[in-house]
Write a protein that holds these residues in place. Structure first.
Motif, PDB file in Angstrom:
ATOM      1  N   ASP A 244       4.261   5.240  13.612  1.00  0.00           N
ATOM      2  CA  ASP A 244       4.193   6.587  13.058  1.00  0.00           C
ATOM      3  C   ASP A 244       5.552   7.247  13.178  1.00  0.00           C
ATOM      4  O   ASP A 244       6.235   7.105  14.205  1.00  0.00           O
ATOM      5  CB  ASP A 244       3.168   7.434  13.816  1.00  0.00           C
ATOM      6  CG  ASP A 244       1.741   6.973  13.588  1.00  0.00           C
ATOM      7  OD1 ASP A 244       1.448   6.426  12.505  1.00  0.00           O
ATOM      8  OD2 ASP A 244       0.913   7.172  14.497  1.00  0.00           O
TER       9      ASP A 244
ATOM     10  N   GLU B  18       0.824  -1.210   0.000  1.00  0.00           N
ATOM     11  CA  GLU B  18       0.000   0.000   0.000  1.00  0.00           C
ATOM     12  C   GLU B  18       0.860   1.262   0.000  1.00  0.00           C
ATOM     13  O   GLU B  18       0.371   2.354   0.272  1.00  0.00           O
ATOM     14  CB  GLU B  18      -0.950  -0.014   1.189  1.00  0.00           C
ATOM     15  CG  GLU B  18      -1.948  -1.166   1.102  1.00  0.00           C
ATOM     16  CD  GLU B  18      -2.895  -1.223   2.288  1.00  0.00           C
ATOM     17  OE1 GLU B  18      -2.936  -0.259   3.087  1.00  0.00           O
ATOM     18  OE2 GLU B  18      -3.600  -2.237   2.414  1.00  0.00           O
TER      19      GLU B  18
ATOM     20  N   ASP C  43       3.713   4.508   7.758  1.00  0.00           N
ATOM     21  CA  ASP C  43       3.105   5.432   6.800  1.00  0.00           C
ATOM     22  C   ASP C  43       4.015   6.640   6.618  1.00  0.00           C
ATOM     23  O   ASP C  43       4.713   7.051   7.543  1.00  0.00           O
ATOM     24  CB  ASP C  43       1.740   5.923   7.299  1.00  0.00           C
ATOM     25  CG  ASP C  43       0.686   4.831   7.260  1.00  0.00           C
ATOM     26  OD1 ASP C  43       0.833   3.878   6.474  1.00  0.00           O
ATOM     27  OD2 ASP C  43      -0.290   4.944   8.025  1.00  0.00           O
ATOM     28  N   ASP C  44       4.002   7.216   5.432  1.00  0.00           N
ATOM     29  CA  ASP C  44       4.741   8.454   5.134  1.00  0.00           C
ATOM     30  C   ASP C  44       6.253   8.310   5.266  1.00  0.00           C
ATOM     31  O   ASP C  44       6.941   9.286   5.551  1.00  0.00           O
ATOM     32  CB  ASP C  44       4.253   9.614   6.011  1.00  0.00           C
ATOM     33  CG  ASP C  44       2.770   9.897   5.825  1.00  0.00           C
ATOM     34  OD1 ASP C  44       2.282   9.769   4.680  1.00  0.00           O
ATOM     35  OD2 ASP C  44       2.094  10.229   6.813  1.00  0.00           O
TER      36      ASP C  44
ATOM     37  N   ASP D 138       3.416   1.983   1.994  1.00  0.00           N
ATOM     38  CA  ASP D 138       4.032   2.350   3.253  1.00  0.00           C
ATOM     39  C   ASP D 138       5.463   1.820   3.309  1.00  0.00           C
ATOM     40  O   ASP D 138       5.822   0.869   2.643  1.00  0.00           O
ATOM     41  CB  ASP D 138       3.222   1.835   4.454  1.00  0.00           C
ATOM     42  CG  ASP D 138       2.669   0.427   4.247  1.00  0.00           C
ATOM     43  OD1 ASP D 138       2.964  -0.186   3.214  1.00  0.00           O
ATOM     44  OD2 ASP D 138       1.936  -0.052   5.117  1.00  0.00           O
TER      45      ASP D 138
ATOM     46  N   LEU E  84       5.683  -1.497   9.696  1.00  0.00           N
ATOM     47  CA  LEU E  84       5.123  -0.732   8.595  1.00  0.00           C
ATOM     48  C   LEU E  84       4.950   0.708   9.042  1.00  0.00           C
ATOM     49  O   LEU E  84       4.391   0.970  10.110  1.00  0.00           O
ATOM     50  CB  LEU E  84       3.773  -1.301   8.170  1.00  0.00           C
ATOM     51  CG  LEU E  84       3.801  -2.562   7.298  1.00  0.00           C
ATOM     52  CD1 LEU E  84       4.529  -3.700   7.975  1.00  0.00           C
ATOM     53  CD2 LEU E  84       2.400  -2.977   6.915  1.00  0.00           C
TER      54      LEU E  84
ATOM     55  N   ARG F 112       2.849  -1.651  13.297  1.00  0.00           N
ATOM     56  CA  ARG F 112       2.669  -0.377  12.604  1.00  0.00           C
ATOM     57  C   ARG F 112       3.228   0.724  13.490  1.00  0.00           C
ATOM     58  O   ARG F 112       3.145   0.642  14.717  1.00  0.00           O
ATOM     59  CB  ARG F 112       1.195  -0.093  12.317  1.00  0.00           C
ATOM     60  CG  ARG F 112       0.623  -1.000  11.271  1.00  0.00           C
ATOM     61  CD  ARG F 112      -0.736  -0.504  10.787  1.00  0.00           C
ATOM     62  NE  ARG F 112      -1.211  -1.344   9.705  1.00  0.00           N
ATOM     63  CZ  ARG F 112      -0.880  -1.184   8.431  1.00  0.00           C
ATOM     64  NH1 ARG F 112      -0.074  -0.205   8.080  1.00  0.00           N
ATOM     65  NH2 ARG F 112      -1.343  -1.997   7.508  1.00  0.00           N
TER      66      ARG F 112
END
Length: 68
Positions: free
Chosen positions: A60, A22, A37-38, A24, A35, A58
């Protein structure tokens, strides 16, 4: 309880070595996939773990281009 090397709320410095399906970023802590994001391929980022599953976590980004 999941047996993993990472814990929600903890921070880790990870090198983004792959891109997930996706888009990531994927880095590793003790061979355990994280994983992010960004995050982009080749970055080294500090991440805060937000969720841990049986075979991945996951996180951040809390600091981009963190250390090397």
């Amino acid at each position: 309880m999941v047996d993993s090397p990472v814990t929600p709320g903890d921070t880790y410095v990870v090198a983004i070595e792959e891109l997930g399906s996706e888009g990531d970023g994927v880095g590793y802590v003790d061979d355990f996939a994280v994983l992010v994001d960004d995050a982009t391929l080749g970055e080294t980022v500090q991440v805060e773990i937000t969720d841990v599953d049986s075979n991945f976590a996951r996180g951040d980004v809390v600091d981009a281009e963190f250390g090397i």
